[in-house]
Structures are given as structure tokens and as C-alpha cells.
Design an enzyme around this catalytic site. Structure first.
Site, PDB file in Angstrom:
ATOM      1  N   CYS A   1      29.593 -31.931  12.889  1.00  0.00           N
ATOM      2  CA  CYS A   1      29.419 -31.662  11.462  1.00  0.00           C
ATOM      3  C   CYS A   1      27.924 -31.644  11.160  1.00  0.00           C
ATOM      4  O   CYS A   1      27.153 -32.374  11.788  1.00  0.00           O
ATOM      5  CB  CYS A   1      30.114 -32.735  10.617  1.00  0.00           C
ATOM      6  SG  CYS A   1      30.002 -32.426   8.833  1.00  0.00           S
TER       7      CYS A   1
ATOM      8  N   HIS B   1      50.326 -36.172   3.360  1.00  0.00           N
ATOM      9  CA  HIS B   1      50.579 -36.632   4.715  1.00  0.00           C
ATOM     10  C   HIS B   1      50.244 -38.117   4.882  1.00  0.00           C
ATOM     11  O   HIS B   1      50.865 -38.808   5.695  1.00  0.00           O
ATOM     12  CB  HIS B   1      49.788 -35.793   5.715  1.00  0.00           C
ATOM     13  CG  HIS B   1      48.334 -35.726   5.458  1.00  0.00           C
ATOM     14  ND1 HIS B   1      47.791 -35.114   4.351  1.00  0.00           N
ATOM     15  CD2 HIS B   1      47.274 -36.210   6.163  1.00  0.00           C
ATOM     16  CE1 HIS B   1      46.476 -35.199   4.397  1.00  0.00           C
ATOM     17  NE2 HIS B   1      46.130 -35.876   5.463  1.00  0.00           N
TER      18      HIS B   1
ATOM     19  N   CYS C   1      27.998 -36.761   3.033  1.00  0.00           N
ATOM     20  CA  CYS C   1      29.327 -37.194   2.556  1.00  0.00           C
ATOM     21  C   CYS C   1      29.702 -38.475   3.307  1.00  0.00           C
ATOM     22  O   CYS C   1      30.456 -38.445   4.282  1.00  0.00           O
ATOM     23  CB  CYS C   1      30.378 -36.100   2.737  1.00  0.00           C
ATOM     24  SG  CYS C   1      30.353 -35.281   4.345  1.00  0.00           S
TER      25      CYS C   1
ATOM     26  N   GLU D   1      39.053 -24.863   6.736  1.00  0.00           N
ATOM     27  CA  GLU D   1      38.609 -25.866   5.775  1.00  0.00           C
ATOM     28  C   GLU D   1      37.130 -26.134   6.059  1.00  0.00           C
ATOM     29  O   GLU D   1      36.779 -26.595   7.149  1.00  0.00           O
ATOM     30  CB  GLU D   1      39.446 -27.133   5.912  1.00  0.00           C
ATOM     31  CG  GLU D   1      40.926 -26.887   5.615  1.00  0.00           C
ATOM     32  CD  GLU D   1      41.802 -28.118   5.803  1.00  0.00           C
ATOM     33  OE1 GLU D   1      41.311 -29.112   6.402  1.00  0.00           O
ATOM     34  OE2 GLU D   1      42.953 -28.082   5.370  1.00  0.00           O
TER      35      GLU D   1
ATOM     36  N   PHE E   1      47.061 -27.394  13.599  1.00  0.00           N
ATOM     37  CA  PHE E   1      45.699 -27.788  13.241  1.00  0.00           C
ATOM     38  C   PHE E   1      44.812 -27.813  14.489  1.00  0.00           C
ATOM     39  O   PHE E   1      45.179 -28.390  15.513  1.00  0.00           O
ATOM     40  CB  PHE E   1      45.688 -29.169  12.589  1.00  0.00           C
ATOM     41  CG  PHE E   1      46.334 -29.206  11.233  1.00  0.00           C
ATOM     42  CD1 PHE E   1      45.571 -29.059  10.087  1.00  0.00           C
ATOM     43  CD2 PHE E   1      47.704 -29.368  11.103  1.00  0.00           C
ATOM     44  CE1 PHE E   1      46.154 -29.083   8.828  1.00  0.00           C
ATOM     45  CE2 PHE E   1      48.305 -29.392   9.846  1.00  0.00           C
ATOM     46  CZ  PHE E   1      47.527 -29.245   8.716  1.00  0.00           C
TER      47      PHE E   1
ATOM     48  N   CYS F   1      33.451 -39.726   4.291  1.00  0.00           N
ATOM     49  CA  CYS F   1      34.291 -38.967   5.230  1.00  0.00           C
ATOM     50  C   CYS F   1      35.335 -39.879   5.889  1.00  0.00           C
ATOM     51  O   CYS F   1      35.021 -40.990   6.323  1.00  0.00           O
ATOM     52  CB  CYS F   1      33.420 -38.317   6.303  1.00  0.00           C
ATOM     53  SG  CYS F   1      34.350 -37.362   7.508  1.00  0.00           S
ATOM     54  N   ASP F   2      36.573 -39.391   5.966  1.00  0.00           N
ATOM     55  CA  ASP F   2      37.660 -40.191   6.529  1.00  0.00           C
ATOM     56  C   ASP F   2      38.186 -39.594   7.830  1.00  0.00           C
ATOM     57  O   ASP F   2      39.294 -39.907   8.266  1.00  0.00           O
ATOM     58  CB  ASP F   2      38.812 -40.332   5.522  1.00  0.00           C
ATOM     59  CG  ASP F   2      39.432 -38.991   5.152  1.00  0.00           C
ATOM     60  OD1 ASP F   2      38.901 -37.943   5.583  1.00  0.00           O
ATOM     61  OD2 ASP F   2      40.443 -38.992   4.422  1.00  0.00           O
ATOM     62  N   THR F   3      37.397 -38.721   8.482  1.00  0.00           N
ATOM     63  CA  THR F   3      37.868 -37.990   9.653  1.00  0.00           C
ATOM     64  C   THR F   3      37.023 -38.298  10.881  1.00  0.00           C
ATOM     65  O   THR F   3      35.802 -38.312  10.819  1.00  0.00           O
ATOM     66  CB  THR F   3      37.823 -36.468   9.393  1.00  0.00           C
ATOM     67  OG1 THR F   3      38.570 -36.179   8.220  1.00  0.00           O
ATOM     68  CG2 THR F   3      38.414 -35.704  10.561  1.00  0.00           C
TER      69      THR F   3
END
Length: 209
Positions: free
Chosen positions: A32, A203, A47, A113, A26, A50-52
Site C-alpha cells: 500500500c 461479513h 489511514c 477497491e 477476492f 486500516c483493519d487489513t
């Protein structure tokens, strides 16, 4: 020579969607176009769920890389894995034709992605589009369409985007009860709309790094 701002690079398994369980390298790009990554501005983001963390180049192997540097780095992570996933943030703010061609020259299978707001360069092997805004949508055909539910309504995207695979993924939540509720909602949606398949972030459930 152009340098790419990378949050982190790591070797693991794909945890969601069509390629779940597949070993993958990855490469997470910073930045973003739907959110600046700052918590104080989350409520104004397109969004806001977002969890990133994609804000700075301070993650594992983070930094600024030329395309050659990237190839050298990922070869140190695995000599056998030829599957790379370009993610973010929004990777298409940085990923260009030259970078994709460098991966192809070194015989890598390239997956990306994206939120669907930018048109990807040619020669990408697998595109997973996870749209967040109809007004900013520019990808109308993809290998994999993945919608986060119930945060995003899948219906308009299923009409606009032609995909080989349609996935609905439960909105992750810190509250385990709400997380379970979202999983149930996704299952019910798939049962009522049978072209959709359930995508679980394996994951996270398995606590895989």
C-alpha cells in the site's frame, strides 16, 4: 512474464457497498502507498485506522502469480463465479492493463477497491473508491464512493468525485461501544445528507470468512 504479489485469494460474498451479498472471488494484493503495514509505523500512516493485513504473501493461497496462474487458481475456487474483486492494500500499485485483459478474456466481471491515488487501467467493470487523502486523489469519477466515517470527512470528496452511488461506512473499532457510536453517527449523517447510503461490513457482523 510479470508476477503479482498476492496476500490471499478466497471465495466468499461481498460484505459491503453496492454489491453486498454477491458471491465473489477476492484477490488481495500486497502493499500500500499509504502505510507499510507494520504496526510500529501505524501512527504515521495516512489511514492509521486500516483493519487489513496486506503485508506479506503468507495468507490463504498467497504467493507470486502470473496472470495465467491467477486465472488457473480462481477457477479451482469456483467454476461458476465470474465476479472477481481486486483489493489490498492498494491493488493499483500492481494491477495493470494486461492483467485486466486476462480476466476479460476469461469472461470475468472485474471490480476493484482502491484509495483513489492511482488511475486505474481501462476495462474495469466496477470501481469502488475509498479515498483517504485529498492531496493524493487522482480518481474524479467512480461507480461507488465509500467513505469511512468519522475518520474521513465525506463532504470534500462528495464535491470532488462524481459517483453513481455514495456510501458512508462506520469506522470499525475493537470496542463494541465505540463501534455502535460510529454506526449511529453514520445513520445521522445519512439522514441529514440524503444522497449518502449506509454501508455496513456485513461479513464482520455475520462472521463470514
Amino acid at each position: 512474464m510479470r508476477k503479482y504479489a498476492i496476500k490471499e485469494i478466497f471465495y466468499s460474498i461481498q460484505g459491503e457497498g453496492y454489491h453486498v451479498g454477491k458471491p465473489a472471488i477476492f484477490i488481495r494484493f500486497t502493499g500500500c502507498n499509504f502505510w507499510n503495514g507494520k504496526e510500529k509505523d501505524r501512527s504515521k500512516a495516512i489511514c492509521n485506522f486500516c483493519d487489513t493485513d496486506f503485508l506479506k504473501t503468507d495468507g490463504q493461497n498467497g504467493g507470486r502469480y502470473t496472470s495465467c496462474d491467477l486465472i488457473d487458481k480462481i477457477k479451482t475456487l469456483s467454476k461458476t463465479c465470474k465476479y472477481v474483486v481486486l483489493t489490498g492494500g492498494e491493488p493499483l500499485l500492481q494491477v495493470n492493463h494486461d492483467l485486466v485483459e486476462k480476466f476479460k478474456e476469461n469472461e470475468y466481471y472485474v471490480a476493484i477497491e482502491t484509495n483513489g491515488s492511482k488511475i486505474p487501467p481501462k476495462n474495469i467493470d466496477w470501481i469502488c473508491c475509498s479515498p483517504k487523502s485529498l492531496n493524493k486523489l487522482n480518481i474524479m469519477e467512480t461507480h461507488e464512493l465509500k467513505v469511512v466515517y468519522p475518520a474521513i470527512d465525506p463532504l470534500p470528496y462528495s464535491k470532488l468525485i462524481k459517483a453513481q452511488h455514495y456510501y458512508i461506512q462506520p469506522l470499525d473499532h475493537i470496542d463494541p461501544i465505540k463501534r455502535k457510536e460510529n454506526v449511529k453517527k453514520c445513520i445521522e449523517y445519512c439522514k441529514e445528507n440524503t444522497k449518502w447510503k449506509l454501508s455496513i461490513q456485513a461479513h464482520k457482523y455475520l462472521e463470514v470468512d
